[in-house]
Design a protein around this motif. Structure first.
Motif, PDB file in Angstrom:
ATOM      1  N   ASP A   1       0.831  -1.209   0.000  1.00 49.23           N
ATOM      2  CA  ASP A   1       0.000   0.000   0.000  1.00 49.23           C
ATOM      3  C   ASP A   1       0.861   1.253   0.000  1.00 49.23           C
ATOM      4  OD1 ASP A   1      -2.621  -0.986  -0.123  1.00 49.23           O
ATOM      5  OD2 ASP A   1      -2.689  -1.333   2.043  1.00 49.23           O
ATOM      6  N   PHE A   2       1.918   1.228   0.786  1.00 50.53           N
ATOM      7  CA  PHE A   2       2.807   2.379   0.865  1.00 50.53           C
ATOM      8  C   PHE A   2       3.478   2.646  -0.477  1.00 50.53           C
ATOM      9  CE2 PHE A   2       6.874   4.414   1.919  1.00 50.53           C
ATOM     10  CZ  PHE A   2       6.391   5.556   2.521  1.00 50.53           C
ATOM     11  N   ILE A   3       3.941   1.598  -1.145  1.00 48.41           N
ATOM     12  CA  ILE A   3       4.561   1.751  -2.460  1.00 48.41           C
ATOM     13  C   ILE A   3       3.553   2.322  -3.445  1.00 48.41           C
ATOM     14  CG2 ILE A   3       5.504   0.479  -4.443  1.00 48.41           C
ATOM     15  CD1 ILE A   3       7.527   0.957  -2.181  1.00 48.41           C
ATOM     16  N   ALA A   4       2.332   1.807  -3.435  1.00 45.34           N
ATOM     17  CA  ALA A   4       1.293   2.338  -4.335  1.00 45.34           C
ATOM     18  C   ALA A   4       1.039   3.814  -4.040  1.00 45.34           C
ATOM     19  CB  ALA A   4       0.003   1.523  -4.194  1.00 45.34           C
ATOM     20  N   ASP A   5       0.960   4.167  -2.759  1.00 43.87           N
ATOM     21  CA  ASP A   5       0.742   5.567  -2.381  1.00 43.87           C
ATOM     22  C   ASP A   5       1.875   6.450  -2.898  1.00 43.87           C
ATOM     23  OD1 ASP A   5      -1.583   4.845  -1.009  1.00 43.87           O
ATOM     24  OD2 ASP A   5      -0.601   4.825   0.955  1.00 43.87           O
ATOM     25  N   CYS A   6       3.114   5.991  -2.739  1.00 49.31           N
ATOM     26  CA  CYS A   6       4.263   6.776  -3.203  1.00 49.31           C
ATOM     27  C   CYS A   6       4.263   6.904  -4.725  1.00 49.31           C
ATOM     28  CB  CYS A   6       5.568   6.148  -2.729  1.00 49.31           C
ATOM     29  SG  CYS A   6       5.908   6.389  -0.976  1.00 49.31           S
TER      30      CYS A   6
ATOM     31  N   ARG B   1      13.763   0.976  -8.531  1.00 47.36           N
ATOM     32  CA  ARG B   1      13.539  -0.155  -7.625  1.00 47.36           C
ATOM     33  C   ARG B   1      12.317   0.128  -6.764  1.00 47.36           C
ATOM     34  NH1 ARG B   1      18.275  -0.534  -4.040  1.00 47.36           N
ATOM     35  NH2 ARG B   1      19.251  -1.615  -5.766  1.00 47.36           N
ATOM     36  N   ILE B   2      11.520  -0.920  -6.539  1.00 46.40           N
ATOM     37  CA  ILE B   2      10.392  -0.769  -5.616  1.00 46.40           C
ATOM     38  C   ILE B   2      10.487  -1.742  -4.451  1.00 46.40           C
ATOM     39  CG2 ILE B   2       8.766   0.263  -7.232  1.00 46.40           C
ATOM     40  CD1 ILE B   2       7.530  -2.476  -7.662  1.00 46.40           C
ATOM     41  N   THR B   3      11.498  -2.578  -4.453  1.00 45.85           N
ATOM     42  CA  THR B   3      11.760  -3.465  -3.321  1.00 45.85           C
ATOM     43  C   THR B   3      13.185  -3.978  -3.429  1.00 45.85           C
ATOM     44  OG1 THR B   3      10.926  -5.321  -2.023  1.00 45.85           O
ATOM     45  CG2 THR B   3      10.930  -5.602  -4.412  1.00 45.85           C
ATOM     46  N   GLY B   4      13.618  -4.653  -2.428  1.00 47.77           N
ATOM     47  CA  GLY B   4      14.937  -5.261  -2.423  1.00 47.77           C
ATOM     48  C   GLY B   4      14.892  -6.470  -1.516  1.00 47.77           C
TER      49      GLY B   4
END
Length: 135
Positions: A54-59, A71-74
């Motif tokens: 959710d936070f990634i989508a919000d950003c 990058r959206i994760t690691g």
């Protein structure tokens, strides 16, 4: 051109306008580090998979259309990773982010405006408060 790598609470801080790319990185607690020692003595809340997606989508919604997302994760080394353990399944993380974006019918820039940085700052504070209340 400059790419900013933002981790944890720095994810949505104001950055120089010359930044053309961003790397969004989940905070990992790795063994044999000062952070691991602190985490073991004073456990603190970390994102669940759902909260992170959710936070990634919000950003993403608030990023300008010209911003390259590198990058959206690691993923931390499995042998060293103490938390969050769900992050070891990178395919699951990426698929959950994709699914969340589809469910919300959203994409990068959909809510972008010049005041985005302030909105991101408030969003981060709100997410942190929600996580703290949960624990």
């Amino acid at each position: 051109e400059i790419c900013a790598c933002l981790v944890g609470s720095e994810m949505c801080k104001e950055t120089d306008s010359t930044v053309s790319g961003v790397k969004l990185q989940l905070l990992h607690v790795l063994s044999d580090t000062d952070l691991a020692d602190y985490y073991e003595q004073h456990p603190f809340p970390l994102f669940t998979l759902e909260e992170y997606c959710d936070f990634i989508a919000d950003c993403l919604e608030l990023l300008p259309p010209s911003m390259v997302v590198h990058r959206i994760t690691g993923d931390g080394p499995r042998a060293l990773l103490l938390a969050p353990r769900w992050s070891t399944d990178k395919k699951r993380v990426l698929n959950t982010i994709r699914k969340r974006l589809q469910e919300r019918k959203t994409y990068q820039e959909v809510n972008f405006n010049p005041d985005t940085i302030m909105l991101l700052t408030f969003l981060l504070q709100d997410m942190q408060e929600n996580i703290e209340r949960r624990h």
